[in-house]
Write an enzyme that holds these catalytic residues in place. Structure first.
Site, mmCIF file in Angstrom:
data_model
loop_
_atom_site.group_PDB
_atom_site.id
_atom_site.type_symbol
_atom_site.label_atom_id
_atom_site.label_comp_id
_atom_site.label_asym_id
_atom_site.label_seq_id
_atom_site.Cartn_x
_atom_site.Cartn_y
_atom_site.Cartn_z
ATOM 1 N NE ARG A 88 -4.298 -0.232 2.442
ATOM 2 C CZ ARG A 88 -5.225 -1.183 2.543
ATOM 3 N NH1 ARG A 88 -4.887 -2.437 2.596
ATOM 4 N NH2 ARG A 88 -6.490 -0.856 2.584
ATOM 5 N NE ARG A 127 -16.617 -4.484 3.356
ATOM 6 C CZ ARG A 127 -15.409 -4.069 3.003
ATOM 7 N NH1 ARG A 127 -14.712 -4.750 2.122
ATOM 8 N NH2 ARG A 127 -14.896 -2.976 3.523
HETATM 9 P P1 AP5 Z 1 -8.412 -3.794 4.206
HETATM 10 O O1 AP5 Z 1 -9.095 -4.844 4.982
HETATM 11 O O2 AP5 Z 1 -7.359 -4.185 3.224
HETATM 12 O O3 AP5 Z 1 -9.523 -2.913 3.529
HETATM 13 P P2 AP5 Z 1 -9.565 -2.074 2.165
HETATM 14 O O4 AP5 Z 1 -8.362 -1.971 1.332
HETATM 15 O O5 AP5 Z 1 -10.144 -0.792 2.633
HETATM 16 O O6 AP5 Z 1 -10.399 -2.916 1.250
HETATM 17 P P3 AP5 Z 1 -11.758 -3.521 1.557
HETATM 18 O O7 AP5 Z 1 -11.626 -4.823 2.283
HETATM 19 O O8 AP5 Z 1 -12.626 -2.472 2.241
HETATM 20 O O9 AP5 Z 1 -12.388 -3.692 0.107
HETATM 21 P P4 AP5 Z 1 -12.202 -4.801 -1.013
HETATM 22 O O10 AP5 Z 1 -11.530 -4.161 -2.175
HETATM 23 O O11 AP5 Z 1 -11.600 -6.055 -0.469
HETATM 24 O O12 AP5 Z 1 -13.730 -5.013 -1.388
HETATM 25 P P5 AP5 Z 1 -14.703 -6.269 -1.168
HETATM 26 O O13 AP5 Z 1 -14.321 -7.402 -2.048
HETATM 27 O O14 AP5 Z 1 -14.870 -6.567 0.302
HETATM 28 O O15 AP5 Z 1 -7.712 -2.745 5.197
HETATM 29 C C1 AP5 Z 1 -8.376 -2.276 6.363
HETATM 30 C C2 AP5 Z 1 -7.419 -1.396 7.163
HETATM 31 O O16 AP5 Z 1 -6.268 -2.169 7.595
HETATM 32 C C3 AP5 Z 1 -6.799 -0.192 6.404
HETATM 33 O O17 AP5 Z 1 -7.648 0.928 6.416
HETATM 34 C C4 AP5 Z 1 -5.502 0.021 7.208
HETATM 35 O O18 AP5 Z 1 -5.738 0.706 8.415
HETATM 36 C C5 AP5 Z 1 -5.061 -1.404 7.542
HETATM 37 N N1 AP5 Z 1 -4.151 -2.006 6.529
HETATM 38 C C6 AP5 Z 1 -4.398 -3.124 5.792
HETATM 39 N N2 AP5 Z 1 -3.370 -3.408 4.975
HETATM 40 C C7 AP5 Z 1 -2.435 -2.435 5.188
HETATM 41 C C8 AP5 Z 1 -1.167 -2.160 4.620
HETATM 42 N N3 AP5 Z 1 -0.651 -2.948 3.660
HETATM 43 N N4 AP5 Z 1 -0.478 -1.066 5.063
HETATM 44 C C9 AP5 Z 1 -0.995 -0.273 6.033
HETATM 45 N N5 AP5 Z 1 -2.207 -0.466 6.622
HETATM 46 C C10 AP5 Z 1 -2.932 -1.543 6.203
HETATM 47 O O19 AP5 Z 1 -16.068 -5.656 -1.755
HETATM 48 C C11 AP5 Z 1 -16.750 -4.593 -1.095
HETATM 49 C C12 AP5 Z 1 -18.277 -4.809 -1.219
HETATM 50 O O20 AP5 Z 1 -18.646 -4.681 -2.590
HETATM 51 C C13 AP5 Z 1 -18.756 -6.198 -0.773
HETATM 52 O O21 AP5 Z 1 -19.978 -6.085 -0.121
HETATM 53 C C14 AP5 Z 1 -18.912 -6.985 -2.093
HETATM 54 O O22 AP5 Z 1 -19.926 -7.975 -2.009
HETATM 55 C C15 AP5 Z 1 -19.260 -5.882 -3.082
HETATM 56 N N6 AP5 Z 1 -18.709 -6.144 -4.421
HETATM 57 C C16 AP5 Z 1 -17.451 -6.604 -4.700
HETATM 58 N N7 AP5 Z 1 -17.293 -6.703 -6.032
HETATM 59 C C17 AP5 Z 1 -18.453 -6.271 -6.596
HETATM 60 C C18 AP5 Z 1 -18.884 -6.130 -7.941
HETATM 61 N N8 AP5 Z 1 -18.092 -6.417 -9.000
HETATM 62 N N9 AP5 Z 1 -20.136 -5.641 -8.170
HETATM 63 C C19 AP5 Z 1 -20.942 -5.302 -7.122
HETATM 64 N N10 AP5 Z 1 -20.594 -5.440 -5.821
HETATM 65 C C20 AP5 Z 1 -19.351 -5.911 -5.553
#
Ligand code: AP5
Length: 216
Positions: A88, A127
């Site tokens: 990231r 979600r």
């Molecule tokens: P993390 O858990 O990695 O969260 P994020 O990057 O914010 O990503 P998300 O999990 O929110 O989203 P996603 O892209 O996985 O989407 P999803 O598939 O769930 O990080 C959380 C925290 O941890 C950060 O804020 C930070 O503090 C820390 N952190 C983590 N890694 C770090 C690092 N490397 N360095 C520093 N800090 C770190 O989908 C979302 C929703 O949309 C779901 O409900 C799903 O069903 C729906 N959906 C998915 N695809 C579609 C589609 N094609 N069409 C319609 N709906 C869809």
């Protein structure tokens, strides 16, 4: 065996696609977000250190997440690793390059999941996930077949994330644009970047990713 990064803002669908790739290709998802959330749930020292930072939507320090990934990469993955939410920052990207070089492995593709901010609010606030197997659902676009019961494992332990609010999403997006989006240029310059339309139906996104992997 291929190692890939899924790159995109919060809610882009990284976790959803990582789970599909695990099932379809025997790859192993390495999600730093999930590792940190597990530490919080278990009440470990690490969990206590990162809980407030994550609740605010800020990034935790590079050294913490690099350490987590390094530990997990000691176990070989038959189908390769899916790096989800890591790297990231540019420092994390360099560290991943070093870790792969040390084990004689390669990074075979970086998939940028392109979405627009307006869609992310609806995705994040709708979600929920299974606390037992990690399956990802959405109130409108992917509800469970039986309300309150996970389709995959039958658990009734369905949860919402503390940082999945419209307010916290603003900070998470700002962190993404400031610190993570420079990786798009970094991997483009290395010739490793491919973009997919993350706004398409999840099955269509999965097919686009499969095409990239088949060429890798
Ligand atoms: P993390 O858990 O990695 O969260 P994020 O990057 O914010 O990503 P998300 O999990 O929110 O989203 P996603 O892209 O996985 O989407 P999803 O598939 O769930 O990080 C959380 C925290 O941890 C950060 O804020 C930070 O503090 C820390 N952190 C983590 N890694 C770090 C690092 N490397 N360095 C520093 N800090 C770190 O989908 C979302 C929703 O949309 C779901 O409900 C799903 O069903 C729906 N959906 C998915 N695809 C579609 C589609 N094609 N069409 C319609 N709906 C869809």
């Amino acid at each position: 065996m291929v190692n890939i990064i899924l790159l995109g803002p919060p809610g882009a669908g990284k976790g959803t696609q990582a789970k599909r790739l695990e099932e379809a290709r025997g790859m192993v998802q390495l999600s730093t977000g999930d590792m940190l959330k597990e530490a919080i749930a278990k009440g470990t020292e690490l969990g206590k250190r990162v809980e407030g930072i994550m609740a605010r939507g800020e990034l935790v320090t590079d050294d913490i997440v690099i350490g987590l990934i390094e530990a997990k990469m000691k176990d070989r993955a038959r189908g390769g690793f899916i790096f989800d939410g890591f790297p990231r920052t540019l420092k994390q990207a360099d560290a991943l390059g070093d870790l792969l070089a040390r084990t004689g492995e390669t990074l075979d593709a970086v998939i940028e999941m392109q979405v627009d901010d307006a869609a992310l609010v609806a995705r994040i606030t709708g979600r929920f996930t299974c606390g037992n197997c990690g399956a990802v659902y959405h109130d409108l676009t992917r509800p469970t077949k039986v309300p309150g019961v996970c389709d995959v494992c039958g658990s009734t332990n369905l949860k919402r994330r503390a940082d999945d609010t419209e307010e916290t999403l603003k900070t998470r997006l700002m962190e993404y644009y400031k610190k993570t989006s420079p990786l798009i240029g970094y991997y483009h310059a290395k010739g490793q970047l491919s973009a997919v339309d993350g706004l398409a139906d999840a099955g269509v996104v999965a097919s686009a990713i499969a095409k990239v992997l088949d060429k890798a």
